[in-house]
Design an enzyme around this catalytic site. Sequence first.
Site, PDB file in Angstrom:
ATOM      1  N   SER A 187       1.084  13.016   0.700  1.00  0.00           N
ATOM      2  CA  SER A 187       1.738  12.564   0.945  1.00  0.00           C
ATOM      3  C   SER A 187       1.307  11.147   2.389  1.00  0.00           C
ATOM      4  O   SER A 187       1.037  11.378   2.978  1.00  0.00           O
ATOM      5  CB  SER A 187       3.044  13.761   1.863  1.00  0.00           C
ATOM      6  OG  SER A 187       2.282  14.484   2.833  1.00  0.00           O
ATOM      7  N   LYS A 212      -2.188  17.909   2.019  1.00  0.00           N
ATOM      8  CA  LYS A 212      -2.605  16.842   3.140  1.00  0.00           C
ATOM      9  C   LYS A 212      -1.665  16.091   3.523  1.00  0.00           C
ATOM     10  O   LYS A 212      -1.226  15.425   2.729  1.00  0.00           O
ATOM     11  CB  LYS A 212      -3.949  15.944   2.339  1.00  0.00           C
ATOM     12  CG  LYS A 212      -4.604  15.346   3.784  1.00  0.00           C
ATOM     13  CD  LYS A 212      -5.490  14.251   3.371  1.00  0.00           C
ATOM     14  CE  LYS A 212      -5.804  13.029   4.160  1.00  0.00           C
ATOM     15  NZ  LYS A 212      -4.637  12.955   5.066  1.00  0.00           N
ATOM     16  N   GLY A 265       0.872   7.283  -1.831  1.00  0.00           N
ATOM     17  CA  GLY A 265       0.111   7.025  -1.079  1.00  0.00           C
ATOM     18  C   GLY A 265       0.234   5.362  -1.999  1.00  0.00           C
ATOM     19  O   GLY A 265       0.929   4.642  -2.923  1.00  0.00           O
ATOM     20  N   SER A 266      -1.059   4.499  -1.245  1.00  0.00           N
ATOM     21  CA  SER A 266      -1.869   3.304  -2.261  1.00  0.00           C
ATOM     22  C   SER A 266      -2.112   3.369  -3.367  1.00  0.00           C
ATOM     23  O   SER A 266      -2.721   4.091  -3.311  1.00  0.00           O
ATOM     24  CB  SER A 266      -2.819   2.499  -0.447  1.00  0.00           C
ATOM     25  OG  SER A 266      -3.641   3.359  -1.297  1.00  0.00           O
ATOM     26  N   THR A 267      -2.104   1.697  -3.431  1.00  0.00           N
ATOM     27  CA  THR A 267      -2.453   1.666  -5.346  1.00  0.00           C
ATOM     28  C   THR A 267      -4.168   2.308  -5.341  1.00  0.00           C
ATOM     29  O   THR A 267      -4.430   3.228  -6.147  1.00  0.00           O
ATOM     30  CB  THR A 267      -2.137   0.831  -5.635  1.00  0.00           C
ATOM     31  OG1 THR A 267      -0.748   0.284  -5.636  1.00  0.00           O
ATOM     32  CG2 THR A 267      -2.783   0.729  -6.908  1.00  0.00           C
ATOM     33  N   VAL A 269      -5.895   3.983  -3.336  1.00  0.00           N
ATOM     34  CA  VAL A 269      -6.242   5.364  -3.130  1.00  0.00           C
ATOM     35  C   VAL A 269      -6.123   6.263  -4.206  1.00  0.00           C
ATOM     36  O   VAL A 269      -6.775   7.347  -4.949  1.00  0.00           O
ATOM     37  CB  VAL A 269      -5.911   6.309  -1.874  1.00  0.00           C
ATOM     38  CG1 VAL A 269      -5.886   8.101  -1.891  1.00  0.00           C
ATOM     39  CG2 VAL A 269      -6.355   5.426  -0.530  1.00  0.00           C
ATOM     40  N   GLU A 293       2.376   7.868  -7.282  1.00  0.00           N
ATOM     41  CA  GLU A 293       4.144   6.539  -6.967  1.00  0.00           C
ATOM     42  C   GLU A 293       3.641   5.823  -5.568  1.00  0.00           C
ATOM     43  O   GLU A 293       1.779   6.412  -4.483  1.00  0.00           O
ATOM     44  CB  GLU A 293       4.841   7.397  -6.319  1.00  0.00           C
ATOM     45  CG  GLU A 293       6.639   5.871  -6.216  1.00  0.00           C
ATOM     46  CD  GLU A 293       6.573   5.560  -4.608  1.00  0.00           C
ATOM     47  OE1 GLU A 293       6.184   4.297  -5.101  1.00  0.00           O
ATOM     48  OE2 GLU A 293       6.735   6.068  -3.725  1.00  0.00           O
ATOM     49  N   CYS A 327       7.651   0.952   0.434  1.00  0.00           N
ATOM     50  CA  CYS A 327       7.285   1.031  -1.410  1.00  0.00           C
ATOM     51  C   CYS A 327       8.200  -0.133  -1.398  1.00  0.00           C
ATOM     52  O   CYS A 327       7.946  -0.412  -2.630  1.00  0.00           O
ATOM     53  CB  CYS A 327       6.580   1.857  -1.522  1.00  0.00           C
ATOM     54  SG  CYS A 327       7.924   3.471  -1.994  1.00  0.00           S
ATOM     55  N   GLU A 427       0.732  -6.515  -1.593  1.00  0.00           N
ATOM     56  CA  GLU A 427       1.871  -5.842  -0.767  1.00  0.00           C
ATOM     57  C   GLU A 427       1.018  -5.277   0.728  1.00  0.00           C
ATOM     58  O   GLU A 427      -0.079  -5.311   1.525  1.00  0.00           O
ATOM     59  CB  GLU A 427       1.225  -4.524  -1.348  1.00  0.00           C
ATOM     60  CG  GLU A 427       2.836  -3.641  -0.935  1.00  0.00           C
ATOM     61  CD  GLU A 427       2.105  -2.102  -0.536  1.00  0.00           C
ATOM     62  OE1 GLU A 427       3.315  -1.188  -1.167  1.00  0.00           O
ATOM     63  OE2 GLU A 427       1.413  -1.929  -1.250  1.00  0.00           O
TER      64      GLU A 427
END
Length: 545
Positions: A187, A212, A265-267, A269, A293, A327, A427
């Site tokens: 998350s 996590k 989270g981030s793209t 990761v 997402e 986001c 971003e």
Amino acid sequence: MSIGLFRAPTPVNEPVRTYAPGSPERASLKAELARQSGLEVEAAPIVAGRPVHTGDTSPMVMPHDHRHRLGVFHKASAAEVHAAIDAAQAARPEWAALPWEERASVFLRAAALLRGPWRDRLNAATMLGQSKTAHQAEIDAACELIDFWSFNVQYLTEIMADQPLSPTGTWNRVEYRPLDGFVFAVSPFNFTSIAGNLPTAPALIGNTVVWKPASTSVLSGHVIMELLHEAGLPPGVINFLPGSGPAVGDPVLADSRLAGVHFTGSTDVFHGVWRTVGENIARYHQYPRLVGETGGKDFVFVHQSADVDTVVTALLRGAFEFQGQKCSAASRAYVPDTLWPKIRAGLGDGLAQIQMGDVADFRNFMGAVIDARSYAKLTGAVNEAKASVGKGVQEVLGGEHDDARGWFLGPSVIVATDPRYRTMCEELFGPVLTIYVYPAAEYAQTLDLCDSTSPYGLTGAVFARDRRAAHQALVRLRHAAGNFYVNDKPTGAVVGQQPFGGTRASGTNDKAGSAQNLGRWISARTIKETFDPPRRFSYPFMDEE
């Protein structure tokens, strides 16, 4: 065993409290903010229902006052990860065997507790630990999380009611089983509701979870775990593992029992998660479900028929609420030259009125960005834009910043003359809005430009009173946003009303807040029962003339 066909309570979106001056909820929340500000919380991994104090700690601080420690959290290592997976596996048979209504009751009770005595506590933890204003915390940590827990139960009942046809003499039915393994929930810091939904949506089905949380939102995650315990969640169903990404993620993804990943989270990761799962695919007991997402470069597209005041309001709210750390935040806008002078004037007036500071002061519209790394990235982009005036940038409005006490970056508007200037494409995840002023006569061409500028496809909005123009944007930008808004800002999706998610580099578009997402954590089993089965192998066509 269930001995009835039970109907879950009909969900209703939780009303948003205003916290207006003189209201009882305002006084109550302020008291809770003062109480929590005087505490030092010791959060820890929770494995099989018990806290694990590893001794390897990291501070939890207020972003708007980074000298103020809210406490510390113990970081998980590989040992806690392996123990958490074992705990999840041990808890899985009994949890999955519980009748669905018993599992549902846990989360309906959690929603009721959050609606009542836990509301101030989780809102205050979100405000202090993530620098959200009272309104932003209310719509997130209270209302949206209540909605997730309430509506997911309704979605589950709808899914289970979807049964196949049964011809005479046959009974066909479908079981909606949990996955055969554990789910890994990862998350982000920016939405407490997402942090609460990512582990609990799979758990409602009967899955067990290793969760996590982001290291910058451990405090609110810690409160969620305490709330779920109070609601009756059995030990081991959700195991809470704060810590670094590699320390937790690497051993989880290497485990052969992994059944799915629920990620926000981030793209970059998520790319890494997908890559690692692909490399390990032969060792897993099943193909893991990957639901993600990720990022966004969300747009507001303004037609020359738009109402100026609504555009200005949408840009100020969509770009700068919660410091643009959504986001879905409006981070690029396309404005026709015919309206730009009025829109610029409105933005200038709005920027001058926005107050930024301690979120416990309810007069402030903005708090601080989440941490020093984010502050450095964002201020670097703003300073770069200021240095680029005349070279792809026309001007920069706002952008004042100071990190002496908190990580404060004021609302920043970059007016780009290059439609592919860096901040139109990348971003940033902060209070930075980049605007490209286009010739009003080139509306169609600029729609195509918008569609091709960013790799993301999360949210977007069109403002137009001309219905033909609005429809043209809907068609041309069909794949540019998974959540599309007409004459409204591109933020603020509500569970049960606007299922949320995007495609392209923005994720798998499995629509949190809908039955579609819940279905990803189900492995269906079809059962056919024949009441009068055949007693010989031959068929009538084989008989003699």
